[in-house]
Motif scaffolding. Sequence first.
Motif, PDB file in Angstrom:
ATOM      1  N   LEU A   1     -11.891 -11.983 -19.111  1.00 20.03           N
ATOM      2  CA  LEU A   1     -11.079 -10.914 -19.475  1.00 20.03           C
ATOM      3  C   LEU A   1     -11.386  -9.574 -18.674  1.00 20.03           C
ATOM      4  CD1 LEU A   1      -8.286 -10.191 -20.596  1.00 20.03           C
ATOM      5  CD2 LEU A   1      -9.395  -9.951 -22.633  1.00 20.03           C
ATOM      6  N   THR A   2     -12.663  -9.133 -18.817  1.00 24.38           N
ATOM      7  CA  THR A   2     -13.070  -8.079 -18.142  1.00 24.38           C
ATOM      8  C   THR A   2     -13.131  -8.057 -16.611  1.00 24.38           C
ATOM      9  OG1 THR A   2     -14.753  -7.594 -20.036  1.00 24.38           O
ATOM     10  CG2 THR A   2     -14.829  -6.137 -18.014  1.00 24.38           C
ATOM     11  N   ARG A   3     -13.308  -9.265 -15.980  1.00 22.45           N
ATOM     12  CA  ARG A   3     -13.369  -9.133 -14.599  1.00 22.45           C
ATOM     13  C   ARG A   3     -11.761  -9.199 -14.208  1.00 22.45           C
ATOM     14  NH1 ARG A   3     -16.344 -10.449 -10.691  1.00 22.45           N
ATOM     15  NH2 ARG A   3     -18.398 -11.019 -12.167  1.00 22.45           N
ATOM     16  N   ALA A   4     -10.914  -9.757 -15.096  1.00 20.31           N
ATOM     17  CA  ALA A   4      -9.379  -9.712 -14.590  1.00 20.31           C
ATOM     18  C   ALA A   4      -8.865  -8.453 -14.917  1.00 20.31           C
ATOM     19  CB  ALA A   4      -8.676 -10.712 -15.792  1.00 20.31           C
ATOM     20  N   THR A   5      -9.154  -7.716 -15.757  1.00 19.68           N
ATOM     21  CA  THR A   5      -9.136  -6.221 -15.874  1.00 19.68           C
ATOM     22  C   THR A   5      -9.416  -5.456 -14.878  1.00 19.68           C
ATOM     23  OG1 THR A   5      -9.071  -6.484 -18.352  1.00 19.68           O
ATOM     24  CG2 THR A   5      -8.921  -4.397 -17.289  1.00 19.68           C
ATOM     25  N   GLY A   6     -10.609  -5.671 -14.087  1.00 13.03           N
ATOM     26  CA  GLY A   6     -11.087  -4.981 -13.036  1.00 13.03           C
ATOM     27  C   GLY A   6     -10.160  -5.193 -11.962  1.00 13.03           C
ATOM     28  N   LEU A   7      -9.729  -6.523 -11.799  1.00 14.15           N
ATOM     29  CA  LEU A   7      -8.975  -7.015 -10.588  1.00 14.15           C
ATOM     30  C   LEU A   7      -7.290  -6.342 -10.673  1.00 14.15           C
ATOM     31  CD1 LEU A   7      -9.918 -10.521  -9.868  1.00 14.15           C
ATOM     32  CD2 LEU A   7     -10.215  -8.574  -8.231  1.00 14.15           C
ATOM     33  N   THR A   8      -6.970  -6.322 -12.096  1.00 11.59           N
ATOM     34  CA  THR A   8      -5.693  -5.646 -12.429  1.00 11.59           C
ATOM     35  C   THR A   8      -5.589  -4.199 -12.011  1.00 11.59           C
ATOM     36  OG1 THR A   8      -5.383  -7.132 -14.217  1.00 11.59           O
ATOM     37  CG2 THR A   8      -4.275  -4.985 -14.272  1.00 11.59           C
ATOM     38  N   LYS A   9      -6.732  -3.539 -12.016  1.00 14.57           N
ATOM     39  CA  LYS A   9      -6.552  -2.042 -11.531  1.00 14.57           C
ATOM     40  C   LYS A   9      -6.517  -1.924 -10.207  1.00 14.57           C
ATOM     41  CE  LYS A   9      -6.035  -1.552 -14.975  1.00 14.57           C
ATOM     42  NZ  LYS A   9      -4.437  -0.825 -15.185  1.00 14.57           N
ATOM     43  N   LEU A  10      -7.311  -2.939  -9.338  1.00 16.41           N
ATOM     44  CA  LEU A  10      -7.043  -2.974  -7.833  1.00 16.41           C
ATOM     45  C   LEU A  10      -5.711  -3.297  -7.383  1.00 16.41           C
ATOM     46  CD1 LEU A  10      -8.224  -3.029  -4.847  1.00 16.41           C
ATOM     47  CD2 LEU A  10      -8.895  -5.361  -5.389  1.00 16.41           C
ATOM     48  N   PHE A  11      -5.079  -4.357  -8.126  1.00 14.45           N
ATOM     49  CA  PHE A  11      -3.639  -4.592  -7.707  1.00 14.45           C
ATOM     50  C   PHE A  11      -2.846  -3.500  -8.076  1.00 14.45           C
ATOM     51  CE2 PHE A  11      -5.095  -9.252  -8.403  1.00 14.45           C
ATOM     52  CZ  PHE A  11      -5.789  -9.217  -7.126  1.00 14.45           C
ATOM     53  N   ASN A  12      -3.107  -2.955  -9.239  1.00  8.15           N
ATOM     54  CA  ASN A  12      -2.219  -1.753  -9.753  1.00  8.15           C
ATOM     55  C   ASN A  12      -2.175  -0.656  -8.739  1.00  8.15           C
ATOM     56  OD1 ASN A  12      -2.299  -1.786 -13.540  1.00  8.15           O
ATOM     57  ND2 ASN A  12      -0.428  -2.207 -12.172  1.00  8.15           N
ATOM     58  N   PHE A  13      -3.358  -0.240  -8.379  1.00  7.91           N
ATOM     59  CA  PHE A  13      -3.544   0.566  -7.241  1.00  7.91           C
ATOM     60  C   PHE A  13      -2.746   0.450  -6.062  1.00  7.91           C
ATOM     61  CE2 PHE A  13      -5.811   2.649  -3.627  1.00  7.91           C
ATOM     62  CZ  PHE A  13      -5.635   4.351  -4.036  1.00  7.91           C
ATOM     63  N   THR A  14      -2.881  -0.792  -5.726  1.00  2.97           N
ATOM     64  CA  THR A  14      -2.173  -1.083  -4.357  1.00  2.97           C
ATOM     65  C   THR A  14      -0.582  -1.061  -4.605  1.00  2.97           C
ATOM     66  OG1 THR A  14      -3.724  -2.747  -4.008  1.00  2.97           O
ATOM     67  CG2 THR A  14      -1.452  -2.973  -2.795  1.00  2.97           C
ATOM     68  N   SER A  15      -0.006  -1.355  -5.855  1.00  4.77           N
ATOM     69  CA  SER A  15       1.454  -1.231  -5.956  1.00  4.77           C
ATOM     70  C   SER A  15       1.729   0.176  -6.158  1.00  4.77           C
ATOM     71  CB  SER A  15       2.007  -2.226  -7.219  1.00  4.77           C
ATOM     72  OG  SER A  15       1.222  -1.698  -8.573  1.00  4.77           O
ATOM     73  N   ASN A  16       0.999   1.124  -6.780  1.00  2.95           N
ATOM     74  CA  ASN A  16       1.099   2.565  -6.887  1.00  2.95           C
ATOM     75  C   ASN A  16       1.321   3.364  -5.618  1.00  2.95           C
ATOM     76  OD1 ASN A  16       1.135   2.416  -9.847  1.00  2.95           O
ATOM     77  ND2 ASN A  16      -0.973   3.018 -10.069  1.00  2.95           N
ATOM     78  N   VAL A  17       0.375   3.037  -4.525  1.00  6.65           N
ATOM     79  CA  VAL A  17       0.408   3.320  -3.521  1.00  6.65           C
ATOM     80  C   VAL A  17       1.619   2.931  -2.529  1.00  6.65           C
ATOM     81  CG1 VAL A  17      -0.617   3.142  -0.932  1.00  6.65           C
ATOM     82  CG2 VAL A  17      -2.097   3.464  -2.962  1.00  6.65           C
ATOM     83  N   ALA A  18       2.033   1.930  -2.676  1.00  3.98           N
ATOM     84  CA  ALA A  18       3.371   1.620  -2.002  1.00  3.98           C
ATOM     85  C   ALA A  18       4.620   2.440  -2.965  1.00  3.98           C
ATOM     86  CB  ALA A  18       3.952   0.078  -2.230  1.00  3.98           C
ATOM     87  N   SER A  19       4.485   2.478  -4.204  1.00  6.70           N
ATOM     88  CA  SER A  19       5.693   2.958  -4.888  1.00  6.70           C
ATOM     89  C   SER A  19       5.439   4.767  -4.605  1.00  6.70           C
ATOM     90  CB  SER A  19       5.348   2.921  -6.225  1.00  6.70           C
ATOM     91  OG  SER A  19       5.498   1.541  -6.761  1.00  6.70           O
ATOM     92  N   VAL A  20       4.525   5.309  -4.538  1.00 10.75           N
ATOM     93  CA  VAL A  20       4.370   6.779  -4.136  1.00 10.75           C
ATOM     94  C   VAL A  20       4.901   7.189  -2.725  1.00 10.75           C
ATOM     95  CG1 VAL A  20       2.733   8.538  -3.936  1.00 10.75           C
ATOM     96  CG2 VAL A  20       2.695   7.410  -5.993  1.00 10.75           C
ATOM     97  N   LEU A  21       4.571   5.990  -1.869  1.00 14.79           N
ATOM     98  CA  LEU A  21       4.939   6.530  -0.585  1.00 14.79           C
ATOM     99  C   LEU A  21       6.583   6.227  -0.341  1.00 14.79           C
ATOM    100  CD1 LEU A  21       4.517   6.578   2.365  1.00 14.79           C
ATOM    101  CD2 LEU A  21       4.109   4.125   2.672  1.00 14.79           C
ATOM    102  N   PHE A  22       7.180   5.201  -0.905  1.00 11.98           N
ATOM    103  CA  PHE A  22       8.506   4.987  -0.731  1.00 11.98           C
ATOM    104  C   PHE A  22       9.371   5.958  -1.667  1.00 11.98           C
ATOM    105  CE2 PHE A  22       6.885   1.486   1.425  1.00 11.98           C
ATOM    106  CZ  PHE A  22       7.554   1.569   2.802  1.00 11.98           C
ATOM    107  N   PHE A  23       8.931   6.223  -2.671  1.00 12.84           N
ATOM    108  CA  PHE A  23       9.618   7.305  -3.686  1.00 12.84           C
ATOM    109  C   PHE A  23       9.610   8.700  -3.179  1.00 12.84           C
ATOM    110  CE2 PHE A  23       9.227   4.797  -7.722  1.00 12.84           C
ATOM    111  CZ  PHE A  23      10.644   4.597  -7.804  1.00 12.84           C
ATOM    112  N   THR A  24       8.479   8.921  -2.364  1.00 14.90           N
ATOM    113  CA  THR A  24       8.254  10.333  -1.561  1.00 14.90           C
ATOM    114  C   THR A  24       9.191  10.355  -0.326  1.00 14.90           C
ATOM    115  OG1 THR A  24       6.149  10.438  -2.173  1.00 14.90           O
ATOM    116  CG2 THR A  24       6.670  11.625  -0.443  1.00 14.90           C
TER     117      THR A  24
END
Length: 251
Positions: free
Chosen positions: A170-193
């Motif tokens: 679960l802890t390793r999965a949570t760490g990878l979750t943050k990596l994937f979350n960061f990736t989707s946030n980058v895309a979202s911020v870019l195209f909302f901007t």
Amino acid sequence: MIEPWVYPALTVIAVLTGFIDAVAGGGGLIMLPALLFAGASPIQALATNKLQSIFGTAVATRNYARAGLVDWHRHKLTIALVFVGATAGVLLVQAIDTKVLGLIIPLLLIAVSLYVLFSPRMTDEDAHHQVTERGYAPVGGAIGFYDGFFGPGTGTFFSTSLVALRGYGLTRATGLTKLFNFTSNVASVLFFTLGGKMLWLLGLCMALGAMTGGWLGSHSAIRFGARLIRPLLVVISLGLTARLLSGYFAT
């Protein structure tokens, strides 16, 4: 018009949501209503929430990576598909009936809650994976699409699917979750901007709170592991479910 009191108030709220996101995901269903209450339009709320979230997620991802819980190179395909999925979600957010999502997502979250509660695999022990990394990548892309389109609960979907399908603790999965979350946030911020939807000053003020919450939450999750993450996942999943169902039937 955003009132002056909104800036410090939402910055404080961002500390709480940043902590929640770093541990279990789901802070968006606290932050989005707060942004709407403060006077942001729905599309501005979605965009500005992504702006503040990207800072907190970046801090959390860095902390998980320093603890050896994030393998960047092994997950390049999933990262790419998460980015593509989130981009598609942002572009389509105004073209799809959100009322349908308002009913589907609570049902998914109920399933997540039941899995977290009753699965013996929701621990810090790695288990045999059900799909390969290449096989998981489309799942990550689909969750990335949801994150770009709406967002709340994304971290819960990522972490539970990584445990169920990839066999991660679960802890390793949570760490990878943050990596994937960061990736989707980058895309979202870019195209909302690019779409001109961002409230920059408010989002950057909130980012200070999100970074603080992300730092506290990731360190707490690394220290306490599944003992902290598992119950918080259940609480967040049930809370998200109640919030979404109430909104669905109210409208």
